[in-house]
Write a protein that holds these residues in place. Structure first.
Motif, PDB file in Angstrom:
ATOM      1  N   ALA A  37      78.711 117.537  33.192  1.00  0.00           N
ATOM      2  CA  ALA A  37      77.902 118.670  33.649  1.00  0.00           C
ATOM      3  C   ALA A  37      76.597 118.761  32.854  1.00  0.00           C
ATOM      4  N   VAL A  38      76.662 118.481  31.549  1.00  0.00           N
ATOM      5  CA  VAL A  38      75.457 118.513  30.712  1.00  0.00           C
ATOM      6  C   VAL A  38      74.495 117.394  31.122  1.00  0.00           C
ATOM      7  N   LEU A  39      75.032 116.219  31.411  1.00  0.00           N
ATOM      8  CA  LEU A  39      74.182 115.104  31.840  1.00  0.00           C
ATOM      9  C   LEU A  39      73.479 115.424  33.159  1.00  0.00           C
ATOM     10  N   VAL A  40      74.191 116.045  34.084  1.00  0.00           N
ATOM     11  CA  VAL A  40      73.570 116.418  35.362  1.00  0.00           C
ATOM     12  C   VAL A  40      72.442 117.422  35.115  1.00  0.00           C
ATOM     13  N   ALA A  41      72.674 118.363  34.209  1.00  0.00           N
ATOM     14  CA  ALA A  41      71.634 119.349  33.886  1.00  0.00           C
ATOM     15  C   ALA A  41      70.409 118.684  33.285  1.00  0.00           C
ATOM     16  N   ALA A  42      70.595 117.637  32.481  1.00  0.00           N
ATOM     17  CA  ALA A  42      69.463 116.913  31.896  1.00  0.00           C
ATOM     18  C   ALA A  42      68.763 116.034  32.928  1.00  0.00           C
ATOM     19  N   LEU A  43      69.531 115.573  33.910  1.00  0.00           N
ATOM     20  CA  LEU A  43      68.967 114.674  34.925  1.00  0.00           C
ATOM     21  C   LEU A  43      67.938 115.379  35.806  1.00  0.00           C
ATOM     22  N   VAL A  44      68.140 116.660  36.050  1.00  0.00           N
ATOM     23  CA  VAL A  44      67.250 117.400  36.964  1.00  0.00           C
ATOM     24  C   VAL A  44      65.799 117.402  36.462  1.00  0.00           C
ATOM     25  N   PRO A  45      65.505 117.889  35.244  1.00  0.00           N
ATOM     26  CA  PRO A  45      64.098 117.855  34.799  1.00  0.00           C
ATOM     27  C   PRO A  45      63.578 116.439  34.608  1.00  0.00           C
ATOM     28  N   LEU A  46      64.466 115.510  34.243  1.00  0.00           N
ATOM     29  CA  LEU A  46      64.044 114.123  34.068  1.00  0.00           C
ATOM     30  C   LEU A  46      63.587 113.532  35.388  1.00  0.00           C
ATOM     31  N   TRP A  47      64.309 113.861  36.462  1.00  0.00           N
ATOM     32  CA  TRP A  47      63.956 113.351  37.792  1.00  0.00           C
ATOM     33  C   TRP A  47      62.653 113.965  38.290  1.00  0.00           C
ATOM     34  N   LEU A  48      62.454 115.256  37.987  1.00  0.00           N
ATOM     35  CA  LEU A  48      61.259 115.953  38.468  1.00  0.00           C
ATOM     36  C   LEU A  48      60.012 115.645  37.649  1.00  0.00           C
ATOM     37  N   LEU A  49      60.193 115.079  36.468  1.00  0.00           N
ATOM     38  CA  LEU A  49      59.085 114.816  35.559  1.00  0.00           C
ATOM     39  C   LEU A  49      58.052 113.888  36.182  1.00  0.00           C
ATOM     40  N   LYS A  50      56.785 114.231  36.034  1.00  0.00           N
ATOM     41  CA  LYS A  50      55.714 113.337  36.483  1.00  0.00           C
ATOM     42  C   LYS A  50      55.525 112.287  35.402  1.00  0.00           C
ATOM     43  N   ALA A  51      55.989 111.071  35.686  1.00  0.00           N
ATOM     44  CA  ALA A  51      56.000 110.018  34.675  1.00  0.00           C
ATOM     45  C   ALA A  51      54.604 109.496  34.407  1.00  0.00           C
ATOM     46  N   ARG A  52      54.413 109.073  33.182  1.00  0.00           N
ATOM     47  CA  ARG A  52      53.165 108.405  32.829  1.00  0.00           C
ATOM     48  C   ARG A  52      53.309 106.917  33.102  1.00  0.00           C
ATOM     49  N   PRO A  53      52.207 106.230  33.455  1.00  0.00           N
ATOM     50  CA  PRO A  53      52.321 104.828  33.886  1.00  0.00           C
ATOM     51  C   PRO A  53      52.974 103.943  32.840  1.00  0.00           C
ATOM     52  N   ALA A  54      53.769 102.983  33.326  1.00  0.00           N
ATOM     53  CA  ALA A  54      54.370 101.994  32.440  1.00  0.00           C
ATOM     54  C   ALA A  54      53.345 100.918  32.121  1.00  0.00           C
ATOM     55  N   ILE A  55      53.662 100.099  31.136  1.00  0.00           N
ATOM     56  CA  ILE A  55      52.800  98.968  30.800  1.00  0.00           C
ATOM     57  C   ILE A  55      52.865  97.964  31.943  1.00  0.00           C
ATOM     58  N   ALA A  56      51.735  97.556  32.465  1.00  0.00           N
ATOM     59  CA  ALA A  56      51.691  96.715  33.661  1.00  0.00           C
ATOM     60  C   ALA A  56      52.106  95.283  33.345  1.00  0.00           C
ATOM     61  N   PRO A  57      52.704  94.575  34.335  1.00  0.00           N
ATOM     62  CA  PRO A  57      52.999  93.156  34.158  1.00  0.00           C
ATOM     63  C   PRO A  57      51.726  92.343  33.961  1.00  0.00           C
ATOM     64  N   ALA A  58      51.863  91.181  33.349  1.00  0.00           N
ATOM     65  CA  ALA A  58      50.698  90.319  33.133  1.00  0.00           C
ATOM     66  C   ALA A  58      50.135  89.875  34.478  1.00  0.00           C
ATOM     67  N   PRO A  59      48.807  89.778  34.601  1.00  0.00           N
ATOM     68  CA  PRO A  59      48.187  89.372  35.869  1.00  0.00           C
ATOM     69  C   PRO A  59      48.725  88.024  36.338  1.00  0.00           C
ATOM     70  N   GLY A  60      48.976  87.929  37.651  1.00  0.00           N
ATOM     71  CA  GLY A  60      49.416  86.664  38.220  1.00  0.00           C
ATOM     72  C   GLY A  60      50.908  86.437  38.184  1.00  0.00           C
ATOM     73  N   LYS A  61      51.648  87.281  37.475  1.00  0.00           N
ATOM     74  CA  LYS A  61      53.100  87.110  37.413  1.00  0.00           C
ATOM     75  C   LYS A  61      53.773  87.992  38.468  1.00  0.00           C
ATOM     76  N   PRO A  62      54.839  87.486  39.136  1.00  0.00           N
ATOM     77  CA  PRO A  62      55.602  88.348  40.035  1.00  0.00           C
ATOM     78  C   PRO A  62      56.138  89.545  39.263  1.00  0.00           C
TER      79      PRO A  62
END
Length: 411
Positions: free
Chosen positions: A187-212
């Motif tokens: 139940a505690v994990l579900v409660a933590a999942l809600v704000p985590l899911w709604l969070l506006k994430a900041r961009p991840a580090i992009a893959p190197a150019p040219g790589k799939p």
């Protein structure tokens, strides 16, 4: 960005609504997720005697179930420790919470050693996914305060591990003691999942150019820059030793502690099992610095661990408590210093990967020595095996103190 777009490493749909949380809220959320997952992974510590009786498990079976968690965690750190550098910290933490939920349900309903180990393994996968992601997220949120980023990382981690046995012992007083703690935790994990899911994430580090895009998620060979190698190996060695001690506290120690204090109260045993880890967590709030802080802290750890092993022979609950607190304090101060050193020398684009590699070696300390301890208990008995184990750990800590002292003098 949505979680699905992060997992695919694709830009999110423009205008997508999300919770644009501030730095403080993001810090709290990253810390709460790893803390809660580690609480769940260690709820079982005071429950093992009940599980042994219900499922007919031996001491060796307990160490196998415990180690299945560690081995799964290590495997995930090796295979996916760098994922959050590319899919984003939020997506990695969401995956971790979902797997953690599944692991808790499987463990709660286990009716055999195999199912028990499967539940533990899923919990290990969850913690492995969250470890590098939470550490990297905290460091990115505090770019000008790397020391405090490391403190928050270790406080959340050690605090979760310490709180798990205590909470498990208290919740075991409720009906259905081997299942109820996991349902409450879910139940505690579900409660933590809600704000985590709604969070506006900041961009991840992009893959190197040219790589799939997905090629960057393939397992990588662990690598550390030349400048960081000395700090890396010191942190890994201190971590391995630390978690060997912690692994003992969280697996077979409840039976040993019960013999020392002549009591079988699950809340009391859970509290004793968490004392060392709690002291380690609280030490993150202490601003101990200095050229010789690490060797001194390792020396305290070494002497204190040996005294933990002598507590049964001397029938001294007071010695057990005092030595456990001192061991946790020494470990916490030493590990924070060496962890902070290696974290400060790693470039941002590889932070999660390198820190995950440190944790690979660190968590192996909770598996290999503890399995050996389980075999020793079967061969020579619990008290003798614990005495040998704590003596070996004490000697290793003192040896590392000498190595650290030499490094400090050369600095």
């Amino acid at each position: 960005m949505t979680v699905l777009s992060e997992l695919r490493m694709r830009p999110a749909t423009a205008g997508r609504w999300g919770w644009d949380a501030g730095t403080t809220a993001r810090l709290v959320l990253a810390g709460v997720v790893i803390f809660t997952l580690l609480v769940g992974a260690n709820l079982a510590t005071p429950l093992y005697p009940l599980l042994q009786a219900r499922l007919g498990l031996s001491s060796l079976d307990v160490t196998i179930a415990f180690s299945s968690y560690v081995l799964a965690l290590v495997a995930v750190l090796l295979v996916a420790g760098h994922w959050s550098d590319h899919i984003g910290r939020r997506a990695a933490l969401v995956l971790a919470v979902l797997v953690g939920l599944l692991g808790g349900v499987v463990f709660a309903n286990a009716d055999s050693l195999m199912m028990l180990s499967a539940g533990r393994a899923l919990q290990g996968v969850a913690v492995g996914l969250a470890t590098g992601a939470s550490s990297a997220a905290l460091r990115e949120l505090l770019p000008k305060r790397p020391d405090w980023a490391s403190r928050f990382t270790l406080l959340s981690s050690a605090g979760g591990v310490a709180a798990g046995p205590v909470i498990g012992g208290l919740l075991s007083l409720l009906p259905d003691p081997t299942r109820t703690p996991y349902y409450v935790h879910a139940a505690v994990l579900v409660a933590a999942l809600v704000p985590l899911w709604l969070l506006k994430a900041r961009p991840a580090i992009a893959p190197a150019p040219g790589k799939p895009a997905f090629k960057v998620l393939a397992p990588r060979r662990p690598a550390v820059s030349r400048d960081a190698r000395g700090a890396f190996w010191m942190a890994s060695s201190v971590g391995f030793l630390s978690f060997a001690v912690f692994g003992f506290c969280l697996s077979l120690a409840p039976g040993y502690f019960a013999g020392v204090v002549h009591a079988d109260s699950r809340p009391l045993i859970g509290l004793l099992a968490g004392i060392t880890l709690g002291a380690s967590a609280l030490s993150q709030l202490v601003g101990v610095r200095g050229k010789y802080a690490v060797p001194a802290a390792l020396a305290v750890l070494g002497v204190s661990v040996v005294l933990v092993g002598l507590a049964a022979a001397w029938s001294s609950p007071l010695l057990l408590v005092v030595a456990s607190i001192a061991a946790g304090g020494g470990q916490g101060i030493a590990f924070r210093q060496v962890f902070n050193e290696v974290a400060g020398k790693v470039e941002a684009s590889r932070h999660a990967q390198v820190i995950s590699t440190v944790y690979v070696i660190t968590y192996l300390g909770s598996a290999v020595p503890v399995i050996g301890l389980g075999f020793a208990v079967s061969a020579i008995g619990l008290q003798a095996a614990v005495a040998c184990f704590t003596t070996a750990c004490g000697a290793a800590a003192l040896a590392l103190a000498v190595v650290s002292l030499r490094r400090s003098r050369r600095a």
